[in-house]
Design an enzyme around this catalytic site. Structure first.
Site, PDB file in Angstrom:
ATOM      1  N   ASP A  23     135.241  12.415  85.434  1.00 39.08           N
ATOM      2  CA  ASP A  23     136.974  11.572  84.813  1.00 39.08           C
ATOM      3  C   ASP A  23     136.038  11.909  83.666  1.00 39.08           C
ATOM      4  O   ASP A  23     135.351  11.799  83.253  1.00 39.08           O
ATOM      5  CB  ASP A  23     136.865  10.067  85.346  1.00 39.08           C
ATOM      6  CG  ASP A  23     137.778   9.807  85.004  1.00 39.08           C
ATOM      7  OD1 ASP A  23     138.682  10.319  84.895  1.00 39.08           O
ATOM      8  OD2 ASP A  23     138.384   8.253  85.145  1.00 39.08           O
ATOM      9  N   ASN A  25     138.033  13.801  81.184  1.00 39.49           N
ATOM     10  CA  ASN A  25     138.368  15.163  80.182  1.00 39.49           C
ATOM     11  C   ASN A  25     139.274  14.574  79.532  1.00 39.49           C
ATOM     12  O   ASN A  25     138.652  15.593  77.954  1.00 39.49           O
ATOM     13  CB  ASN A  25     138.658  16.539  81.478  1.00 39.49           C
ATOM     14  CG  ASN A  25     137.624  16.593  82.644  1.00 39.49           C
ATOM     15  OD1 ASN A  25     136.855  16.299  81.904  1.00 39.49           O
ATOM     16  ND2 ASN A  25     138.061  17.014  83.553  1.00 39.49           N
ATOM     17  N   GLY A  26     140.112  13.913  79.701  1.00 35.71           N
ATOM     18  CA  GLY A  26     141.548  14.043  78.743  1.00 35.71           C
ATOM     19  C   GLY A  26     140.912  13.356  77.320  1.00 35.71           C
ATOM     20  O   GLY A  26     141.173  13.383  75.803  1.00 35.71           O
ATOM     21  N   ARG A  27     139.815  12.479  77.286  1.00 35.67           N
ATOM     22  CA  ARG A  27     139.741  11.623  76.739  1.00 35.67           C
ATOM     23  C   ARG A  27     138.642  11.749  76.135  1.00 35.67           C
ATOM     24  O   ARG A  27     138.321  11.526  74.362  1.00 35.67           O
ATOM     25  CB  ARG A  27     139.017   9.980  77.070  1.00 35.67           C
ATOM     26  CG  ARG A  27     139.930   8.462  77.187  1.00 35.67           C
ATOM     27  CD  ARG A  27     138.953   7.111  78.785  1.00 35.67           C
ATOM     28  NE  ARG A  27     139.012   8.199  80.098  1.00 35.67           N
ATOM     29  CZ  ARG A  27     139.146   7.870  81.365  1.00 35.67           C
ATOM     30  NH1 ARG A  27     137.849   6.946  80.815  1.00 35.67           N
ATOM     31  NH2 ARG A  27     139.262   7.915  82.438  1.00 35.67           N
ATOM     32  N   ARG A  36     144.502  18.445  75.473  1.00 36.48           N
ATOM     33  CA  ARG A  36     144.110  17.480  77.383  1.00 36.48           C
ATOM     34  C   ARG A  36     142.958  18.955  77.957  1.00 36.48           C
ATOM     35  O   ARG A  36     142.039  18.573  78.451  1.00 36.48           O
ATOM     36  CB  ARG A  36     144.468  17.218  77.853  1.00 36.48           C
ATOM     37  CG  ARG A  36     144.418  16.072  77.190  1.00 36.48           C
ATOM     38  CD  ARG A  36     145.678  14.212  78.540  1.00 36.48           C
ATOM     39  NE  ARG A  36     145.543  14.436  79.794  1.00 36.48           N
ATOM     40  CZ  ARG A  36     145.369  13.576  80.400  1.00 36.48           C
ATOM     41  NH1 ARG A  36     144.890  12.460  78.943  1.00 36.48           N
ATOM     42  NH2 ARG A  36     144.187  13.719  81.774  1.00 36.48           N
ATOM     43  N   HIS A  40     139.301  20.286  80.103  1.00 32.19           N
ATOM     44  CA  HIS A  40     139.457  20.558  81.553  1.00 32.19           C
ATOM     45  C   HIS A  40     138.587  21.621  81.575  1.00 32.19           C
ATOM     46  O   HIS A  40     137.630  21.771  82.519  1.00 32.19           O
ATOM     47  CB  HIS A  40     140.929  20.420  82.339  1.00 32.19           C
ATOM     48  CG  HIS A  40     141.224  19.270  81.796  1.00 32.19           C
ATOM     49  ND1 HIS A  40     141.137  18.435  82.629  1.00 32.19           N
ATOM     50  CD2 HIS A  40     142.801  19.255  82.060  1.00 32.19           C
ATOM     51  CE1 HIS A  40     142.211  17.544  82.647  1.00 32.19           C
ATOM     52  NE2 HIS A  40     143.180  17.697  82.050  1.00 32.19           N
ATOM     53  N   TRP A  72     149.338  15.454  91.390  1.00 34.47           N
ATOM     54  CA  TRP A  72     151.135  15.556  90.719  1.00 34.47           C
ATOM     55  C   TRP A  72     152.060  15.260  90.189  1.00 34.47           C
ATOM     56  O   TRP A  72     152.499  15.329  89.996  1.00 34.47           O
ATOM     57  CB  TRP A  72     151.227  15.647  92.021  1.00 34.47           C
ATOM     58  CG  TRP A  72     150.535  16.462  93.351  1.00 34.47           C
ATOM     59  CD1 TRP A  72     149.687  16.541  94.564  1.00 34.47           C
ATOM     60  CD2 TRP A  72     150.659  17.966  93.106  1.00 34.47           C
ATOM     61  NE1 TRP A  72     149.094  17.747  94.535  1.00 34.47           N
ATOM     62  CE2 TRP A  72     149.831  18.643  93.960  1.00 34.47           C
ATOM     63  CE3 TRP A  72     151.336  19.474  92.331  1.00 34.47           C
ATOM     64  CZ2 TRP A  72     149.087  20.079  94.593  1.00 34.47           C
ATOM     65  CZ3 TRP A  72     150.993  20.574  92.445  1.00 34.47           C
ATOM     66  CH2 TRP A  72     150.682  21.234  93.607  1.00 34.47           C
ATOM     67  N   LEU A 134     122.732  24.913  99.477  1.00 34.56           N
ATOM     68  CA  LEU A 134     123.731  23.450  99.500  1.00 34.56           C
ATOM     69  C   LEU A 134     125.320  24.106  99.732  1.00 34.56           C
ATOM     70  O   LEU A 134     126.267  24.778  99.477  1.00 34.56           O
ATOM     71  CB  LEU A 134     124.109  24.172  97.107  1.00 34.56           C
ATOM     72  CG  LEU A 134     124.725  22.737  97.077  1.00 34.56           C
ATOM     73  CD1 LEU A 134     123.942  21.268  96.679  1.00 34.56           C
ATOM     74  CD2 LEU A 134     125.172  22.838  95.222  1.00 34.56           C
ATOM     75  N   ARG A 191     130.503   8.261  89.217  1.00 39.43           N
ATOM     76  CA  ARG A 191     131.745   8.195  88.397  1.00 39.43           C
ATOM     77  C   ARG A 191     131.978   7.744  87.459  1.00 39.43           C
ATOM     78  O   ARG A 191     131.098   7.351  86.572  1.00 39.43           O
ATOM     79  CB  ARG A 191     132.717   7.252  89.611  1.00 39.43           C
ATOM     80  CG  ARG A 191     134.122   7.625  88.060  1.00 39.43           C
ATOM     81  CD  ARG A 191     135.207   6.796  88.836  1.00 39.43           C
ATOM     82  NE  ARG A 191     136.582   6.759  87.966  1.00 39.43           N
ATOM     83  CZ  ARG A 191     138.755   6.733  88.805  1.00 39.43           C
ATOM     84  NH1 ARG A 191     137.994   6.266  89.636  1.00 39.43           N
ATOM     85  NH2 ARG A 191     139.277   7.508  87.950  1.00 39.43           N
ATOM     86  N   LEU A 198     137.371   3.365  93.061  1.00 43.07           N
ATOM     87  CA  LEU A 198     137.488   5.273  93.790  1.00 43.07           C
ATOM     88  C   LEU A 198     138.614   5.603  94.166  1.00 43.07           C
ATOM     89  O   LEU A 198     138.581   7.091  94.140  1.00 43.07           O
ATOM     90  CB  LEU A 198     137.426   4.283  95.305  1.00 43.07           C
ATOM     91  CG  LEU A 198     136.372   3.711  95.704  1.00 43.07           C
ATOM     92  CD1 LEU A 198     135.825   3.584  97.789  1.00 43.07           C
ATOM     93  CD2 LEU A 198     134.372   4.442  95.721  1.00 43.07           C
ATOM     94  N   SER A 199     140.098   5.061  93.570  1.00 43.09           N
ATOM     95  CA  SER A 199     141.114   6.490  93.213  1.00 43.09           C
ATOM     96  C   SER A 199     141.069   7.253  94.572  1.00 43.09           C
ATOM     97  O   SER A 199     141.250   8.042  94.374  1.00 43.09           O
ATOM     98  CB  SER A 199     140.910   7.321  91.784  1.00 43.09           C
ATOM     99  OG  SER A 199     140.740   6.431  91.087  1.00 43.09           O
TER     100      SER A 199
END
Ligand code: IPE
Ligand code: IPE
Ligand code: MG
Length: 248
Positions: A23, A25-27, A36, A40, A72, A134, A191, A198-199
């Site tokens: 989490d 990327n945008g910030r 943005r 990403h 979405w 892995l 996170r 946890l989204s």
């Protein structure tokens, strides 16, 4: 302590299965006055670094949250950017990951929205299925409630068809219907970006996972931050409802 026991302790200190909510990327982009998309794009580079480090550090399975069923609801242009990056990632990196013996798994629901992404994800899974290094589980169009609901529906259909009785639906049986079947038990959820929720990610699997939250934004994530999270994990006393190893 004899050598065998020491080796066991050392091995136990590395989590077998780590999941990451990537989490921020945008910030990251916003703080630099960038679109943005740039966040990403740099996030994909962080994925490459992290997969490499996870393999080297002896982690067996790494699950990464790449796109949630709730994502979405973002603007169509951002969704298109994310789909484009996912396609580019598979096209560019599949051969390298395969050469490094990485086994790719996809968790989440295939979405009719973008057949091309689904086809590439299927290909990645098929090409690497016999690899023994892995395991990289990519959570794409993933939502935990939907995963559990789909599992319940399949079990209900078995009962309806007379092939299963309701009493046979144990926690182990239900876990076998989840998208994560065959992956090691989840030990650690990381996170990034300072959010502490946890989204809708791995709700069932995280029942006894350790949770580590870091303020680092995903595009800045690297081996050092992963190692810090693993060090934090080692300091935890996992009790699983018992009284724990640290208790005299
Ligand atoms: C994570 O970064 C990437 C996805 C959820 C696809 P975000 O895009 O959520 O970045 P923030 O939270 O807006 O900073
Ligand atoms: C979670 O991040 C989903 C992924 C990392 C793919 P979000 O940015 O979508 O989560 P919320 O909306 O802040 O809870
Ligand atoms: Mg976010």
């Amino acid at each position: 302590m004899e050598n065998g026991a020491a080796a066991d302790v050392a091995a136990a200190a590395v989590p077998r299965h780590v999941a990451i909510i990537m989490d921020g990327n945008g910030r990251w982009a916003k703080s630099r006055g960038l679109p943005r998309f740039e966040g990403h794009r740099r996030g994909v580079e962080a994925v490459r670094r992290t997969v490499e480090a996870a393999g080297e550090l002896g982690i067996e399975a790494l699950t990464i949250y790449s796109f949630s069923s709730e994502n979405w609801s973002r603007p169509a242009a951002e969704i298109a950017d994310l789909m484009g990056l996912m396609k580019r990632f598979i096209r560019n990196d599949l051969a390298t990951l395969h050469a490094k013996n990485v086994r790719i798994r996809i968790i989440g629901e295939r979405h009719p929205h973008d057949g091309e992404v689904s086809a590439l994800l299927d290909e990645a899974e098929q090409v690497t299925q016999a690899n023994t290094g892995l395991t990289l589980a990519v959570a794409f169009n993933y939502g935990s409630r939907s995963e559990i609901t789909r599992a319940a529906q399949r079990l209900a259909a078995e009962v309806e068809a007379g092939r299963l009785s309701a009493a046979d639906i144990t926690t182990d049986r239900l876990a076998q219907e989840l998208d994560t079947v065959g992956l090691p038990p989840l030990d650690l959820v990381i996170r990034t970006s300072g959010e502490q929720r946890l989204s809708n990610f791995l709700l069932w699997q995280a029942a006894y996972a350790e949770l580590v939250f870091t303020p680092v934004l995903w595009p800045d994530f690297d081996r050092g931050v992963l190692e810090q999270a693993l060090a934090e994990y080692r300091r935890r006393d996992r009790r699983f409802g018992g009284i724990g190893a640290a208790t005299p």
